[in-house]
Design a protein around this motif. Sequence first.
Motif, short mmCIF file in Angstrom:
data_model
loop_
_atom_site.label_atom_id
_atom_site.label_comp_id
_atom_site.label_asym_id
_atom_site.label_seq_id
_atom_site.Cartn_x
_atom_site.Cartn_y
_atom_site.Cartn_z
N ARG A 1 54.16 65.35 74.10
CA ARG A 1 52.79 65.80 74.18
C ARG A 1 52.56 66.72 75.37
N CYS A 2 51.55 67.57 75.20
CA CYS A 2 51.15 68.46 76.28
C CYS A 2 50.78 67.60 77.50
N GLU A 3 51.27 67.97 78.64
CA GLU A 3 51.03 67.16 79.82
C GLU A 3 49.61 67.29 80.36
N LEU A 4 48.89 68.26 79.86
CA LEU A 4 47.52 68.40 80.34
C LEU A 4 46.49 67.83 79.36
N CYS A 5 46.65 68.11 78.10
CA CYS A 5 45.62 67.66 77.16
C CYS A 5 46.12 66.62 76.17
N GLY A 6 47.41 66.43 76.08
CA GLY A 6 47.92 65.38 75.20
C GLY A 6 48.12 65.77 73.76
N PHE B 1 53.71 72.08 77.98
CA PHE B 1 52.30 72.30 77.69
C PHE B 1 52.12 72.94 76.32
N CYS B 2 50.94 72.72 75.75
CA CYS B 2 50.63 73.37 74.48
C CYS B 2 50.24 74.82 74.75
N ASP B 3 50.08 75.58 73.71
CA ASP B 3 49.74 77.00 73.87
C ASP B 3 48.48 77.19 74.71
N ILE B 4 47.51 76.32 74.46
CA ILE B 4 46.22 76.46 75.13
C ILE B 4 46.35 76.19 76.63
N CYS B 5 47.10 75.19 76.97
CA CYS B 5 47.22 74.79 78.38
C CYS B 5 48.34 75.52 79.10
N TYR B 6 49.13 76.26 78.36
CA TYR B 6 50.33 76.84 78.93
C TYR B 6 50.09 77.60 80.23
#
Length: 138
Positions: A82-87, A95-100
């Motif tokens: 999972r993305c470490e910022l938003c899960g 991170f996911c694309d959004i949080c990258y």
Amino acid sequence: MANYECQRCGRMFERRGLENVCPVCAPLDEEDFKKIKDFLSEHQGASTTEVMQHTGVSLRQIKRYLKEERLEIVGDNKGFLRCELCGKPVNSGRFCDICYREGTAKQLKGVKITPYGKFKEDKHKYTREVRYYEKDEK
Ligand SMILES: [Zn+2]
Ligand SMILES: [Zn+2]
């Protein structure tokens, strides 16, 4: 000065670049990665469990290779990574694309990122403090 904890043996070592393992572990780490790579080249579509069983590499290491973007999950990752910022589930990287961008910036500034791990037992529900983006799915 030893300033970074080896992600493999837990020893503190002097980090020179962006490496995650100490000089002692580096060759072993390469070896494990090669085992996985070899296994996957012969068994395309193998699951994480199969990779673990056949290579003897621990789940923790596999997860790290994923975070380091050396491996990538194909298809539904079932919340394994999972993305470490938003899960949000991601197939590779931290991170996911959004949080990258945000995540990378934090990383470079040395801000400690608390790994996201607060989602409930039910894997598909997120706890309240989590931002949930559903429109940005590809
Ligand atoms: Zn080490
Ligand atoms: Zn995210």
